[in-house]
Motif scaffolding. Structure first.
Motif, short mmCIF file in Angstrom:
data_model
loop_
_atom_site.label_atom_id
_atom_site.label_comp_id
_atom_site.label_asym_id
_atom_site.label_seq_id
_atom_site.Cartn_x
_atom_site.Cartn_y
_atom_site.Cartn_z
N GLU A 96 -40.87 87.93 128.76
CA GLU A 96 -39.89 87.17 129.71
C GLU A 96 -38.49 87.07 128.98
OE1 GLU A 96 -41.77 84.26 132.84
OE2 GLU A 96 -41.69 83.28 130.73
N LYS A 97 -38.32 86.91 127.82
CA LYS A 97 -36.86 86.81 127.33
C LYS A 97 -36.14 88.18 127.22
CE LYS A 97 -38.84 85.04 123.31
NZ LYS A 97 -38.68 84.54 122.09
N ASN A 98 -36.86 89.04 127.19
CA ASN A 98 -35.85 90.34 127.39
C ASN A 98 -35.83 90.68 128.63
OD1 ASN A 98 -35.43 91.98 124.67
ND2 ASN A 98 -37.45 91.12 124.19
N GLN A 99 -36.83 90.47 129.55
CA GLN A 99 -36.53 90.33 131.12
C GLN A 99 -35.26 90.02 131.35
OE1 GLN A 99 -40.03 89.19 133.05
NE2 GLN A 99 -40.92 91.00 132.69
N VAL A 100 -34.85 88.68 130.91
CA VAL A 100 -33.55 88.07 131.11
C VAL A 100 -32.48 88.88 130.41
CG1 VAL A 100 -32.08 85.96 131.01
CG2 VAL A 100 -34.79 85.71 131.23
N PHE B 81 -36.91 101.08 137.17
CA PHE B 81 -36.55 99.43 136.87
C PHE B 81 -37.80 98.90 136.51
CE2 PHE B 81 -33.43 96.33 137.16
CZ PHE B 81 -34.21 95.00 137.30
N TYR B 82 -38.76 98.79 137.53
CA TYR B 82 -39.96 98.09 137.39
C TYR B 82 -40.84 98.49 136.03
CZ TYR B 82 -39.38 95.08 141.45
OH TYR B 82 -38.93 94.13 142.30
N LYS B 83 -40.80 99.64 135.98
CA LYS B 83 -41.76 100.32 134.73
C LYS B 83 -41.08 99.76 133.52
CE LYS B 83 -43.25 104.61 132.89
NZ LYS B 83 -43.21 106.03 132.79
N VAL B 84 -40.02 99.69 133.32
CA VAL B 84 -39.23 99.30 131.96
C VAL B 84 -39.39 97.72 131.97
CG1 VAL B 84 -37.35 99.04 130.56
CG2 VAL B 84 -37.90 101.34 131.87
N TYR B 85 -38.99 97.21 133.26
CA TYR B 85 -38.83 95.60 133.27
C TYR B 85 -40.37 95.21 132.76
CZ TYR B 85 -37.70 91.19 135.30
OH TYR B 85 -37.42 89.78 135.61
N ASN B 86 -41.23 95.55 133.61
CA ASN B 86 -42.54 94.82 133.54
C ASN B 86 -43.23 95.16 131.80
OD1 ASN B 86 -42.80 94.03 135.83
ND2 ASN B 86 -43.52 95.99 137.00
N SER B 87 -42.51 95.89 131.25
CA SER B 87 -43.11 96.09 129.71
C SER B 87 -42.62 95.37 128.59
CB SER B 87 -42.65 97.82 129.17
OG SER B 87 -41.44 97.79 129.15
N LEU B 88 -41.57 94.36 129.10
CA LEU B 88 -40.78 93.50 128.56
C LEU B 88 -41.36 92.11 128.54
CD1 LEU B 88 -37.05 94.47 129.53
CD2 LEU B 88 -38.50 95.34 127.63
N ASN C 117 -35.93 92.96 120.52
CA ASN C 117 -34.51 93.26 121.37
C ASN C 117 -35.04 94.47 122.18
OD1 ASN C 117 -32.84 90.98 120.23
ND2 ASN C 117 -33.07 92.30 118.24
N ARG C 118 -36.05 94.49 122.99
CA ARG C 118 -36.24 95.83 123.59
C ARG C 118 -35.58 95.78 124.99
NH1 ARG C 118 -41.94 96.00 124.85
NH2 ARG C 118 -41.37 98.01 125.69
N GLY C 119 -34.90 94.38 125.38
CA GLY C 119 -34.12 94.64 126.52
C GLY C 119 -32.89 95.02 126.21
N VAL C 120 -32.30 95.23 125.03
CA VAL C 120 -30.99 95.78 124.95
C VAL C 120 -30.63 97.08 125.32
CG1 VAL C 120 -29.28 96.17 123.10
CG2 VAL C 120 -30.56 94.01 123.07
N GLY C 121 -29.79 97.23 126.00
CA GLY C 121 -29.53 98.67 126.74
C GLY C 121 -30.37 98.90 127.96
N THR D 86 -37.12 80.43 131.32
CA THR D 86 -38.36 81.21 130.58
C THR D 86 -38.65 80.54 129.50
OG1 THR D 86 -36.75 82.66 129.27
CG2 THR D 86 -37.41 83.23 131.75
N ARG D 87 -37.93 79.77 128.61
CA ARG D 87 -38.49 79.05 127.40
C ARG D 87 -39.18 77.56 127.66
NH1 ARG D 87 -35.95 81.88 122.98
NH2 ARG D 87 -34.43 83.35 123.61
N GLY D 88 -39.33 77.34 129.00
CA GLY D 88 -39.97 76.22 129.14
C GLY D 88 -39.25 74.94 129.56
#
Length: 754
Positions: A136-140, A127-134, A95-99, A259-261
Motif C-alpha cells: 500500500e505504501k508503494n502504491q501511494v 498499470f494494474y499489473k505493476v500497481y497490484n504487485s506493490l 522502494n519499488r514504487g519509485v519510477g 494507508t498507515r492507519g
C-alpha cells in the motif's frame, strides 16, 4: 531550507546531474516542430548514451534509465529503475514504487500498441499489473507521479530546447537536461489522462476524500485543507496533520497517512490553494494551527488525538502549534525544522540571498512555482549582486520585481518580536506537555533551526520528553528517504534507515499505545560516521567525554598556520578588500551546507579564509558534537561576519568536510540586539551556535579549520560601518577590513575516546 525539494519532486527528479562533459553535434533544424522532435530526440539520447559517464552511480543510473526510455529501449527500463533505486537509497525492495510512471509507460510501449485505443487498453493492463504487485505504501508512491501539471512539463521542455537552439555543438550536460525534460513531458503527455482516471477509480474504492475544505479563522483569514479517510474504518481514529505551504501533492500525502492507519489531514497556510487570503509565510501559523487543530478535534471521525509531522517549513509549523498548546495535540515530529529568524532567512544574523528565491517559490501562485525556483536566473542575479556591489536591500529591485515580504524581513534583522511571536519563547517551552521526536542531519541546511528548538526545549522544559535522531542526512534525507550517497560520500550502512517508517512507528507509539521505535534507545540517538554504528545517550552533554581545544598559531614554515593545544603570543593578520570582486566563490547546483564535495582531494579555493592544521592524532577518537569558537581579535571595523569550516584531513592527505559555520560578530552574544565592535579594540567573542557533526577519526588524521570573513554572492555582505547591513554597499568598502587574530583564540571540539 536550502534544499526545498518535496517528495513528489524528488521522485521525478532524483538528483541534479553531474556528468562527464563531452561535446555532441546538434542540428537546429532537427528540432523545429513536434514531428522532427519526436523523431530526433531519441537519436540525441542514443548519442549521449554512447559517451555518458558519471562517477556517482546514483546519478548515472538515474540519467541512464531516462536516456534509454527516450531512446525507446523499453525492455531495459524495469531493470534500470531497480538499479537506480539501489544506488540512490541502497534499497530496491522497499522502494519499488519509485519510477512507477516510467516503468508502466515503458512496459506499455514494449508491447507495441497499434493506436491510441490500443495504447489506453494496454496502459491500463500494465498499470494494474505493476500497481497490484506493490504494497500500500508503494502504491501511494506510484500515484504521486501523476500529480503533475502537463503544461508546466511542456514549458520546461521547450525552454530547455530554446536554450540550445542556436548552438551547433552542445555539452553532455545540456543534452541530458533536454532528454530528461523530454522524457517527463513525453511520458506524462501520453499517460496522464488515463492514469488519473484509473487513480480516481481506485480512490473511490479505498478512501473517503474531501479536497474542498475551507476553514475561516477567527480574524477572517481562510485556510484550505484536504482530508482522506480509509473507507474500511468507520470508528473515530487518531489524526495525523501536516501544515504545508508547498501545496500541490496534498492528496497523495493524505492517502499515504490513511494507508498507515490514521486519518490524513493537510492544511495549507493562508493564501494557498483554495484560500484567498494574502500569502504571508510564517506570520499567522501559530494562531492558525491552533484553530485548525481545534476544528479537527471536534469532528466525528477524530478520536481526540492529533499528531503532526513534516520537514523544513512544516517542521517550523509544528513548533508554531506548540506556542499555545491545544489539548488535542498529542505529539509532534519536527524534521529539519526551519528556525524562523534563527537560521532562515538569516543564519546567526546574516541574511541569505536564497531568501528571495524561496519567497517567489511559495508566493507566486497558490501552489508552488517550481519552474521559477529552478530557473538559472537566480544564479545570475546573485552573481550580479556580488559583482555590482549593490546594497542587499536592492536585491529585489535588481531582479526587477520589488518584493514586500523581502523588504519586511530585512526590516527585522534581529531576533525581535516579529520572529519571536511565531514560535515558543522561554517559559512557553515549559508548557509543552507532549512527547516530541526531533529529526535532523549533519548536512541539513536547517540543522541550526532544528537544534535551536531542541536546545530551548531542553533548557526550559523539565519533563525531558524530546527525543533526538540525527545522522549523516541532508535536508531531504532527514525528512524520510536518506540518500545512500551524498555527492561523493557513501553513508554507512547503519545510517540507511527508513526515517518515514520511524515517524509512523512513533505515531503508533504516541497515538495508539504501540511500541516505541527500536532505534530510539535513549533520548539522544546519533550515527557515528565512519564507525557504521549508532550511539545512544541520555543528553547532548553525554555525547562526548572530553574536548579537543586547539589554539591558533603560526608555523615556522612561512605562510603556514597551525592548531596547537596551548595559548601563544602570536598574532595573525588578515586583510579583506571588499572592493575587490575578482574572485567569486564557486556556485554548485547541488551542495550540502555549502559543501559541493564532502571528500575533496584538496580544499576548495577560498582566498578570504586562512587554513589552520593540527598535528596528526596519536590515537583514534570521535568528534561528537558542534565545535565552539572562542575568538580574540582586533579589527578596524564595527562589525564582521565570521566564517569557519571544520575538516578532517585523513592519513592519506584527503579531506572530509564536517561543518560549515557563519555568524555575525555583533550578534553572537545576543541575537535580539546588535552589539557593535569597537574598532582598534581587542574583542573576545564566543560563537556557540554552530553545526554538529559526529565522525570517527583514525590515528594519523589531522583537524583542519578554515577561518575567515564572509564575502560571497550567497550571503549579505557586511562592510562593517555599523549601519544596517542591508543598506551597506561597495561604496562603504573604501577602507579594507584589517583583522588580527591572537593566539588566545581557540576552537573547542567535543570528542569521545570511548
Amino acid at each position: 531550507m536550502k534544499a526545498l525539494v518535496n517528495f513528489l519532486s524528488l521522485l521525478i527528479f532524483f538528483l541534479f546531474n553531474q556528468s562527464f562533459s563531452q561535446e555532441i553535434n546538434f542540428q537546429k533544424g532537427n528540432f523545429s516542430d513536434s514531428i522532427s522532435i519526436n523523431k530526433n530526440i531519441p537519436d540525441l539520447a542514443k548519442q549521449v548514451i554512447n559517451v555518458y559517464k558519471d562517477q556517482n552511480l546514483a546519478n548515472y543510473k538515474d540519467n541512464l534509465f531516462r536516456l534509454k526510455l527516450v531512446a525507446k529501449e523499453y525492455s531495459s527500463i524495469t531493470t534500470l529503475l531497480r538499479e537506480t533505486c539501489q544506488a540512490t537509497y541502497n534499497d530496491s525492495i522497499s522502494n519499488r514504487g519509485v519510477g512507477f510512471a516510467y516503468r508502466v509507460y515503458a512496459n506499455t510501449m514494449n508491447n507495441n500498441p497499434k493506436d491510441k485505443t490500443d495504447f489506453a487498453s494496454e496502459f491500463k493492463n500494465q498499470f494494474y499489473k505493476v500497481y497490484n504487485s506493490l504494497d500500500e505504501k508503494n502504491q501511494v508512491t506510484a500515484e504521486m507521479y501523476y500529480d503533475r501539471n502537463l503544461s508546466e512539463l511542456k514549458t520546461v521542455f521547450y525552454d530547455k530546447l530554446k536554450s540550445i537552439e542556436n548552438k551547433t555543438k552542445i555539452s553532455t550536460e545540456e543534452a541530458i537536461e533536454v532528454c530528461r525534460a523530454y522524457c517527463s513531458y513525453n511520458t506524462f503527455s501520453s499517460t496522464l489522462v488515463n492514469a488519473k482516471e484509473i487513480i480516481t477509480n481506485i480512490a473511490n474504492q479505498k478512501y473517503i476524500i474531501d479536497e474542498n475544505i475551507l476553514l475561516t479563522m477567527s480574524d477572517g483569514g481562510t485556510i484550505s485543507a484536504t482530508l482522506v479517510r480509509n473507507k474500511k474504518i468507520d470508528t473515530p481514529k487518531p489524526v495525523v496533520l501536516m501544515f504545508n505551504i508547498y501545496a500541490g501533492a496534498d492528496l497523495s500525502t493524505c492517502k499515504d497517512i490513511a494507508t498507515r492507519g490514521f486519518i490524513g489531514v493537510i492544511a495549507n497556510p493562508r493564501g494557498k490553494r483554495l484560500s484567498n487570503s494574502n500569502i504571508e509565510p510564517f506570520e499567522h501559523d501559530a494562531n492558525d494551527t491552533y484553530e485548525v487543530i481545534d476544528w479537527i478535534s471536534k469532528q466525528s471521525w477524530c478520536n481526540g488525538k492529533i499528531g503532526m509531522y513534516g520537514g523544513s517549513y512544516l517542521g517550523f509549523t509544528q513548533w508554531s502549534a506548540t506556542k499555545k498548546m491545544h489539548p488535542a495535540l498529542k505529539t509532534i515530529v519536527p524534521q529539519v525544522a526551519v528556525g524562523a529568524g534563527i537560521d532562515y532567512p538569516m543564519q546567526n544574523g546574516v541574511f541569505m540571498s536564497y531568501m528571495l528565491q524561496w519567497i517567489h517559490f511559495v508566493t507566486n501562485n497558490k501552489l508552488i512555482d517550481l519552474k521559477e525556483f529552478n530557473d538559472e536566473r537566480w544564479e545570475k542575479l546573485n552573481e550580479n549582486y556580488f559583482k555590482k556591489g549593490i546594497a542587499f536591500r536592492d536585491l529585489d529591485k535588481l531582479d526587477g520585481r520589488p518584493n514586500e515580504i523581502f523588504q519586511r524581513w530585512l526590516n527585522h534583522p534581529n531576533y525581535d518580536e516579529y520572529w519571536q511571536k511565531m514560535t515558543p519563547q522561554k517559559e512557553e517551552f515549559s508548557k509543552i506537555n507532549i512527547p516530541i521526536l526531533t529529526i535532523t542531519g549533519y548536512y541539513d541546511d536547517d540543522q541550526l533551526g532544528a537544534m535551536h528548538y531542541y536546545k530551548e526545549y531542553m533548557k526550559w522544559n523539565k519533563s525531558n520528553n524530546n527525543y533526538l535522531l540525527i545522522g549523516p542526512y541532508d535536508h531531504f534525507g532527514a525528512q524520510g528517504f536518506p540518500l545512500a550517497e551524498l555527492i561523493d560520500y557513501k553513508i554507512d550502512e547503519a545510517a540507511n534507515i527508513p526515517i518515514i517508517d520511524i515517524v509512523f512507528d512513533w505515531f503508533n507509539f504516541t497515538l495508539k499505545d504501540g511500541k516505541k521505535p527500536e532505534i530510539l534507545k535513549d533520548k539522544v540517538n546519533f550515527q557515528l560516521m565512519g564507525a557504521n554504528s549508532w550511539k545512544h545517550v541520555p543528553s547532548i552533554d553525554k555525547m562526548s567525554d572530553d574536548k579537543f581545544v586547539l589554539y591558533l598559531n603560526k608555523s615556522n614554515n612561512e605562510g603556514k598556520f597551525i592548531l596547537q593545544n596551548e595559548k601563544n603570543g602570536n598574532t595573525i593578520k588578515q586583510i579583506i578588500d571588499f572592493k575587490d570582486r575578482s574572485f567569486m566563490p564557486k556556485y554548485s547546483k547541488i551542495s550540502y551546507c555549502g559543501f559541493d564535495m564532502l571528500q575533496p582531494e584538496k580544499l576548495p579555493e577560498q582566498p578570504n579564509m586562512i587554513v589552520f592544521e593540527s598535528e596528526p592524532l596519536t590515537d583514534d577518537l570521535a568528534i561528537t558534537g558542534a565545535a565552539i569558537a572562542n575568538l580574540e581579535f582586533t579589527c578596524n571595523k564595527k562589525d564582521v561576519d565570521i566564517a569557519f569550516q571544520l575538516y578532517e584531513k585523513t592519513p592519506d592527505g584527503k579531506y572530509f568536510a564536517l561543518s560549515n559555520n557563519l555568524a555575525r560578530a555583533s550578534m553572537a552574544k545576543d541575537n535580539t540586539k546588535r552589539n557593535l565592535l569597537m574598532p582598534g579594540k581587542k574583542q573576545n567573542i564566543l560563537f556557540e551556535n554552530n553545526f554538529m557533526a559526529c565522525k570517527q577519526l583514525k590515528k594519523g588524521s589531522s583537524i583542519v579549520i578554515l577561518l575567515g570573513i564572509n564575502k560571497s554572492q550567497s550571503w549579505q555582505i557586511n562592510y562593517g560601518t555599523g549601519k544596517d547591513v542591508s543598506d551597506e554597499s561597495i561604496l562603504d568598502a573604501e577602507i579594507p577590513l584589517e583583522i588580527e587574530w591572537t593566539g588566545n583564540s581557540y576552537f573547542a571540539i567535543p570528542i569521545s575516546r570511548k
